[in-house]
Design an enzyme around this catalytic site. Sequence first.
Site, short mmCIF file in Angstrom:
data_model
loop_
_atom_site.label_atom_id
_atom_site.label_comp_id
_atom_site.label_asym_id
_atom_site.label_seq_id
_atom_site.Cartn_x
_atom_site.Cartn_y
_atom_site.Cartn_z
N GLU A 70 125.24 59.75 144.88
CA GLU A 70 124.85 61.06 144.40
C GLU A 70 125.10 62.36 145.26
O GLU A 70 124.42 63.00 145.48
CB GLU A 70 123.44 61.00 143.84
CG GLU A 70 123.38 59.92 142.68
CD GLU A 70 122.27 60.11 141.78
OE1 GLU A 70 121.94 61.17 141.38
OE2 GLU A 70 121.70 59.04 141.44
N GLU A 72 126.51 64.59 153.82
CA GLU A 72 127.63 65.48 154.39
C GLU A 72 127.98 66.53 153.39
O GLU A 72 128.17 67.60 153.60
CB GLU A 72 128.76 64.85 154.85
CG GLU A 72 128.69 64.14 156.11
CD GLU A 72 127.82 62.86 156.18
OE1 GLU A 72 127.48 62.09 155.07
OE2 GLU A 72 127.05 62.59 157.24
N GLU A 102 135.31 56.50 141.54
CA GLU A 102 136.37 55.39 141.42
C GLU A 102 136.61 55.07 142.70
O GLU A 102 136.30 55.59 143.83
CB GLU A 102 137.56 56.37 140.91
CG GLU A 102 137.33 56.88 139.52
CD GLU A 102 138.30 57.77 138.89
OE1 GLU A 102 139.49 58.01 139.70
OE2 GLU A 102 138.24 58.15 137.76
N PRO A 103 137.39 54.05 142.93
CA PRO A 103 137.98 53.45 144.25
C PRO A 103 138.40 54.39 145.30
O PRO A 103 137.93 54.46 146.28
CB PRO A 103 138.86 52.21 143.88
CG PRO A 103 138.59 52.12 142.36
CD PRO A 103 138.14 53.30 141.56
N SER A 151 133.59 61.72 147.13
CA SER A 151 133.21 62.89 147.33
C SER A 151 133.69 64.04 146.47
O SER A 151 133.32 64.74 146.10
CB SER A 151 133.25 63.29 148.73
OG SER A 151 132.01 62.63 149.50
N1 COS Z 1 126.06 73.16 137.72
C1 COS Z 1 126.95 73.59 136.73
N2 COS Z 1 128.37 74.08 137.20
C2 COS Z 1 128.76 73.72 138.37
C3 COS Z 1 127.76 73.11 139.68
C4 COS Z 1 126.57 72.90 139.10
N3 COS Z 1 125.76 72.37 139.88
N4 COS Z 1 128.44 72.90 140.59
C5 COS Z 1 129.59 73.36 140.35
N5 COS Z 1 129.67 73.72 138.99
C6 COS Z 1 131.13 74.45 138.70
C7 COS Z 1 131.51 75.65 139.17
O1 COS Z 1 130.80 76.69 138.83
C8 COS Z 1 132.94 75.85 138.94
O2 COS Z 1 133.06 76.42 137.61
P1 COS Z 1 134.48 77.09 136.88
O3 COS Z 1 135.39 76.22 136.74
O4 COS Z 1 134.01 77.74 135.78
O5 COS Z 1 134.72 78.03 138.37
C9 COS Z 1 133.35 74.31 138.87
O6 COS Z 1 132.01 73.63 138.62
C10 COS Z 1 134.05 73.81 139.97
O7 COS Z 1 133.00 73.87 140.95
P2 COS Z 1 133.37 73.80 142.53
O8 COS Z 1 134.10 74.70 143.12
O9 COS Z 1 131.74 73.68 143.36
O10 COS Z 1 133.90 72.37 142.60
P3 COS Z 1 134.62 71.55 143.94
O11 COS Z 1 135.53 70.72 143.57
O12 COS Z 1 134.43 72.41 145.18
O13 COS Z 1 133.41 70.51 144.21
C11 COS Z 1 131.50 69.14 145.22
C12 COS Z 1 132.45 70.56 144.90
C13 COS Z 1 132.03 68.63 146.53
C14 COS Z 1 130.17 69.74 145.40
C15 COS Z 1 131.53 68.19 144.25
O14 COS Z 1 132.75 67.72 144.11
C16 COS Z 1 130.55 67.03 144.61
O15 COS Z 1 129.16 67.20 144.29
N6 COS Z 1 130.86 66.13 145.01
C17 COS Z 1 130.09 64.89 145.21
C18 COS Z 1 130.05 64.11 144.07
C19 COS Z 1 129.18 63.07 144.12
O16 COS Z 1 128.02 63.15 144.23
N7 COS Z 1 129.43 61.77 143.70
C20 COS Z 1 128.32 60.76 143.58
C21 COS Z 1 128.74 60.50 142.23
S1 COS Z 1 127.21 59.36 141.42
S2 COS Z 1 127.12 57.98 142.82
#
Ligand code: COS
Length: 394
Positions: free
Chosen positions: A373, A377, A137-138, A142
């Site tokens: 994706e 960082e 979203e805007p 991350s």
């Molecule tokens: N597969 C399955 N479940 C997952 C997972 C994965 N790869 N990664 C996390 N989860 C689950 C965790 O197990 C946790 O589950 P519970 O709610 O049962 O505890 C839940 O999701 C939350 O996970 P986590 O604590 O890792 O979440 P965060 O908010 O700390 O997020 C990051 C972590 C930063 C890794 C995540 O927000 C992210 O990947 N951000 C980048 C987003 C992105 O790539 N955007 C681009 C979109 S496409 S252009």
Amino acid sequence: MVNNPSRRRMIDFELTEEQRLIRDTARDFADNEIAPRARENDRNHRFDTELVRKLAGIGFLGSMLSEEYGGRGIDYRTYGLIVEEVGRADSSARTVVSVTTSLVGSAIDRWGTEKQRRKWIPGLCSGEALGCFALTEPDTGSDAANLKTRAEKIEGGWRLSGQKQWISLGSHAAFALTFAQTDPDKGHRGLAAFLVPTDSEGFSSSQIHGKLGLHASDTAELSLDGVEVGEEALLGDVGDGFKVAMTALDSGRFSVAAGAVGVCQGCVNASVAYAKQRRQFGRPIAAFQLVQAMIADMVVDADAARSLVWKAGWLKDTGRPNTLETSVAKLFATEASIRSANTAIQVHGGSGYVDDYPVERYLRDARVTTLYEGTSEIQKLIIGRAVTGVNAMT
Ligand code: COS
């Protein structure tokens, strides 16, 4: 499948007969169907729908999706070989494969009901009803759990309102896999995923212009203004949305990494060919040690990136956890592709600065892969958390 490599539990760098055949087919297709169109599509900012049909026709849009819904059911390592070849020819075409197969298709295949799979996967595989992945979203990139798009329960379904940004295929998709918050108090556990037809009332998209690269790929902003969908639009349960997104990204990041390997290899191929033909000081520039050093750096990057992608694919194929290794592969391969493209331009000299050669496009197209994706960082924070056990994100 003949000699299905996913059944082999030992890691093995030897391609099976079937993998070689698929890789060679993908290589020919990339050289004969994708590469010849890449420069004009890039120059004209043209999303090549004819090429999408051809990618579908050869089966690349359904690569590892279930066969009963029109996919090919191949394993991740073989899928990686296809994506590498497509990525070597054109990252915009590779984006179509990655979004369709990994981000959208794999999510429906994994989380969908039988009815949802039957409804949406065949259109993805045939290219007739593409999907897009509407997470970002805007104000939310991350920190993917912090979505502003709201899903409000109404009788018989849901009402969605919000904005989505940087959505690949957003103006060509027939439906958007849309992530929305159902209950802000629940944080990531309140998120839900919806399969939203883009012709729904209140849904609109507009193309984003002025990108550095990926000119032949469609990137859009989406707006959902009270879009109403039925219960059947919900993918997974309420509260599963974050996991749907993360598992889709596990597949999407693998696909981006494999495409980046293709860019690395394309840089090696173009640089070797150019260095052997370009003469200075009375000999081909390939004879100069400093040019060979640049080529050697690119070869090392391509080889290392490919090995990491292979390892992540092997973990996926053998059902092991792979989020860490997928982040390692994505981080290394995408950074390596930018390095290689920059070096390849150096080998080409002034000729590398114009689009007579593919290397300047490689650099412009590769640049986004350390952003989307999950930025480099974010990959480092995922890796850091996995190895230290300490979460540096909250
Ligand atoms: N597969 C399955 N479940 C997952 C997972 C994965 N790869 N990664 C996390 N989860 C689950 C965790 O197990 C946790 O589950 P519970 O709610 O049962 O505890 C839940 O999701 C939350 O996970 P986590 O604590 O890792 O979440 P965060 O908010 O700390 O997020 C990051 C972590 C930063 C890794 C995540 O927000 C992210 O990947 N951000 C980048 C987003 C992105 O790539 N955007 C681009 C979109 S496409 S252009």
